[in-house]
Design an enzyme around this catalytic site. Sequence first.
Site, PDB file in Angstrom:
ATOM      1  N   THR A  70       2.487   3.126  11.376  1.00 22.24           N
ATOM      2  CA  THR A  70       2.932   3.061  12.960  1.00 22.24           C
ATOM      3  C   THR A  70       2.198   1.976  13.637  1.00 22.24           C
ATOM      4  OG1 THR A  70       2.516   4.267  15.407  1.00 22.24           O
ATOM      5  CG2 THR A  70       1.283   4.440  13.855  1.00 22.24           C
ATOM      6  N   LYS A  78      -4.624  -8.797   9.468  1.00 22.22           N
ATOM      7  CA  LYS A  78      -3.485  -9.189   9.168  1.00 22.22           C
ATOM      8  C   LYS A  78      -3.823 -10.955   9.339  1.00 22.22           C
ATOM      9  CE  LYS A  78       0.594  -6.134   8.529  1.00 22.22           C
ATOM     10  NZ  LYS A  78       1.863  -5.470   9.579  1.00 22.22           N
ATOM     11  N   TRP A 111      -8.580   7.384   6.790  1.00 19.21           N
ATOM     12  CA  TRP A 111      -8.654   6.768   5.742  1.00 19.21           C
ATOM     13  C   TRP A 111      -9.998   6.444   5.761  1.00 19.21           C
ATOM     14  CZ3 TRP A 111      -4.774   6.774   2.948  1.00 19.21           C
ATOM     15  CH2 TRP A 111      -3.638   6.549   3.026  1.00 19.21           C
ATOM     16  N   ASP A 153      -7.486   1.482   9.144  1.00 23.19           N
ATOM     17  CA  ASP A 153      -6.802   1.921   8.098  1.00 23.19           C
ATOM     18  C   ASP A 153      -7.177   0.428   7.466  1.00 23.19           C
ATOM     19  OD1 ASP A 153      -5.321   2.002  10.546  1.00 23.19           O
ATOM     20  OD2 ASP A 153      -3.252   2.169   9.501  1.00 23.19           O
ATOM     21  N   TYR A 189       0.988  -0.756  -0.194  1.00 23.08           N
ATOM     22  CA  TYR A 189       0.120  -0.336   0.093  1.00 23.08           C
ATOM     23  C   TYR A 189       0.957   1.378  -0.306  1.00 23.08           C
ATOM     24  CZ  TYR A 189       0.579   1.519   4.843  1.00 23.08           C
ATOM     25  OH  TYR A 189       1.070   1.760   6.033  1.00 23.08           O
TER      26      TYR A 189
END
Length: 362
Positions: A325, A126, A212, A138, A33
């Site tokens: 971060t 993830k 975002w 995000d 990204y």
Amino acid sequence: MHLQPMEAARLAVETMMRRYEAPLLPPVGRFHYHQGVFLSGVYQTYLLTGDERYFRYMRDWVDSVVDENGRILHFDRGQMDDLQPGILLYPLRARTDDPRYETALRTIGEIFLSYPRNRVGGFWHKSDDRCRDQMWLDGLYMGGPVCAEFGKTFDRPEYFDLVAEQAILMEKHTRDPKTGLLYHAWDAEKRMPWANPETGLSPEFWGRSIGWVGVAILDDLDFIPAEHPKAEEMRNIVRRLMKAIAPYQGADGRWYQVVDKPDGEGNWPENSCTSLFTAALCKGARTGVLEPSVLERAQRGYDGVINSLKMDGDDLLIGDVCIGTGVGDYQHYIHRPTSVNDLHGVGAFLLMCAEAARAGLK
């Protein structure tokens, strides 16, 4: 120094093109990204300027990470961050009819149908133990727009449902009822050291992660049919969020690294979150999701970012940008290093410039 939006965008793109050949954008060789966000901004600049060099630059990077058979060379299927650049494949497919781009798109699209979910149905950030069961703001940008456009491009309405579901779940589980702001992350199983043991929420409102959300949902709505049963709820998420950030805009027009603590010790105005908030305000007003009056706030945000910039010869320097971060407490966020002209910052800046130009900011 004051720059008109497209003047600023051109300066930023030209600066980065001098600094990096497209295949050498970091992290080199990875479908990620960092490049996806930056090149999304380059593509928006291309749309408004018609400069074919910008389109070729985007294509040159994609061609360095997608082989002749449409195989993505290096990416992690279990990371939202490595799926976001799929958004660049749509204009390449439409313009070139090269089957490689459709092959790569279908690879990414199908991943979302089996992507790991927590107990409420939210995508993990993830698919590893470090992010098990966690939803990060995000992720709405990393996964939402590429899925929504997949639904429209390939006539797969189930992708509209998926995108709407994830946005609504994210707001439901991260929204603070007092301020209306969104916490950076939520751990559904409350395992992580940063997670509130009662709510599972992270402790702070991190600027870029919130930024975002508005940009992502407005991009989603470019592809989700206006009559979709969840479209109005998605518009309402944007309305609530843009109202929530309003009281925290700083005197110089910018928002802060930790949004709700502009006077907190060590806190600082951050350009990537300000760029994203400004982009969302502009696009929201342009598309009728928000009232036109928000453009006054958007102009202040745009001016605040522009007034913070510096020039080094012909190069535009975009500073006051937090490096990438993870999730943490107040001290974690305010002590994150800042960068100049990293891909997060320039990408967010270009998205802001494009929407500012479309909305008529000066």
